[in-house]
Design an enzyme around this catalytic site. Structure first.
Site, short mmCIF file in Angstrom:
data_model
loop_
_atom_site.label_atom_id
_atom_site.label_comp_id
_atom_site.label_asym_id
_atom_site.label_seq_id
_atom_site.Cartn_x
_atom_site.Cartn_y
_atom_site.Cartn_z
N GLU A 1 4.90 -5.34 7.05
CA GLU A 1 4.11 -4.17 7.70
C GLU A 1 4.77 -3.63 9.08
O GLU A 1 4.76 -2.75 9.77
CB GLU A 1 2.64 -4.56 7.81
CG GLU A 1 1.94 -4.10 6.33
CD GLU A 1 1.87 -5.84 5.77
OE1 GLU A 1 2.73 -6.48 5.91
OE2 GLU A 1 1.17 -5.67 4.78
N GLY B 1 0.80 -5.06 1.13
CA GLY B 1 -0.63 -5.02 0.40
C GLY B 1 -0.41 -5.60 -1.04
O GLY B 1 -1.41 -6.23 -1.44
N ALA C 1 0.71 -1.12 0.14
CA ALA C 1 -0.02 -0.01 -0.11
C ALA C 1 1.12 1.25 -0.09
O ALA C 1 2.14 1.19 0.23
CB ALA C 1 -0.91 -0.12 1.29
N GLU D 1 -0.88 -9.23 -0.74
CA GLU D 1 -2.12 -9.27 -0.23
C GLU D 1 -2.79 -9.42 -1.63
O GLU D 1 -4.04 -10.09 -1.97
CB GLU D 1 -2.98 -8.40 0.76
CG GLU D 1 -1.97 -8.63 1.95
CD GLU D 1 -2.32 -7.50 3.10
OE1 GLU D 1 -1.99 -6.47 2.64
OE2 GLU D 1 -3.01 -7.65 4.21
#
Ligand code: HXC
Length: 258
Positions: A132, A109, A65, A112
């Site tokens: 993260e 992300g 992200a 993911e």
């Protein structure tokens, strides 16, 4: 439709979405995720397309992200905008199979995103991780839930707690990726694999995908019952008749429902 952060192409009956924010290693900013959602919705509605490839660059599928976009958000910001559910889950609601073709970094992300797809083909330079924890947060788009389902608790826990990155070979051994291909062949191989699926009976492909996904959402007994019923339902299709007749007649099947 014109997009800023992705490229969209079609190869016969295969749709290809390429994440294209090279300066940020395809960091998944809100606009990029929105564009992916919009392109997927278009492909889902396009009868010509039977399967989809989601890919990035040679250096990065996606490095996570967008940290710079996230850094100053407050709890109330992320809570009210339902930060990260918003937009991302289009991948998981798409009925057409989506193959993640991953080269380079698939971190946070990015990992993911790939795990939301139906399966992952990896280039030999692919690197997967959930780092993260090293920036003071935890995976928020399914990493703590999907990674253990792919690779088991021990490896998932180690990766989530330490942020360690695994290479393509380890990812294949662990079951995170279906197979590894040389980097230069990744896109072609992903399109070839998607085309193979897109040439099959569309309703039967949907049924197969739905049935495998049940394995992750229910008990074994319920999943087996679901499979039995959907297996029975395939006998109500013309494509089952055509597929089996073609086998008996030693010819290729001609499926109606592409
Ligand atoms: C924003 C990012 C980014 C990210 C890289 N960039 N990753 N920008 N968000 N996730 C930007 C860098 O700031 C830099 O821009 C440019 O991309 C190139 O990155 P470099 O670090 O210079 O490249 P390199 O030295 O090759 O290192 C590659 C890397 C590193 C190891 C992948 O970039 C990295 O560690 N990135 C962050 C990985 C990460 O922690 N991901 C998880 C994010 S959190 P400038 O302008 O400075 O040149 C997350 C939470 C998910 O994903 C929660 C729900 C979705």
């Amino acid at each position: 439709m014109a997009y800023e952060h992705i490229l969209v192409e079609t190869h016969d009956n295969v749709g290809v979405i390429t994440l294209n924010r090279p300066k940020a290693l395809n960091a998944l900013c809100t606009d990029l995720v929105r564009e992916v959602g919009s392109a997927l919705n278009d492909m889902e509605a396009n009868n010509e397309i039977g399967a989809i490839v989601l890919t990035g660059s040679e250096k990065a599928f996606a490095a996570g992200a967008d940290i710079k976009e996230m850094a100053d958000k407050s709890y109330m910001d992320v809570y009210l905008e339902d930060f990260i559910t918003n937009g991302w889950e289009v991948i998981t609601t798409c009925r057409k199979p989506i193959i993640a073709a991953v080269a380079g970094y698939a971190l946070g992300g990015g990992c993911e995103f790939a795990m939301m797809c139906d399966f992952i083909l990896a280039a030999d330079n692919a690197k997967f991780g959930q780092p993260e924890i090293t920036i003071g947060t935890i995976p928020g788009a399914g990493g703590t839930q999907r990674l253990p389902r792919y690779v088991g608790k021990s490896k998932a826990m180690e990766m989530v707690l330490t942020g360690r990155i695994m290479d393509a070979e380890e990812a294949e051994r662990a079951g995170l990726v279906s197979r590894i291909v040389p980097l230069e062949e990744l896109k072609d191989e992903a399109i070839k694999t998607a085309a193979k699926i897109a040439d099959l009976s569309r309703p039967i492909v949907f049924t197969a995908k739905e049935s495998v996904n049940r394995a992750y959402e229910t008990t074994l007994a319920e999943g087996l019952r679901f499979e039995r019923r959907t297996f029975h339902a395939t006998f109500a299709t013309e494509d089952q008749k055509e597929g089996m007749q073609a086998f008996a007649e030693k010819r290729s099947p001609k499926f109606n429902h592409r």
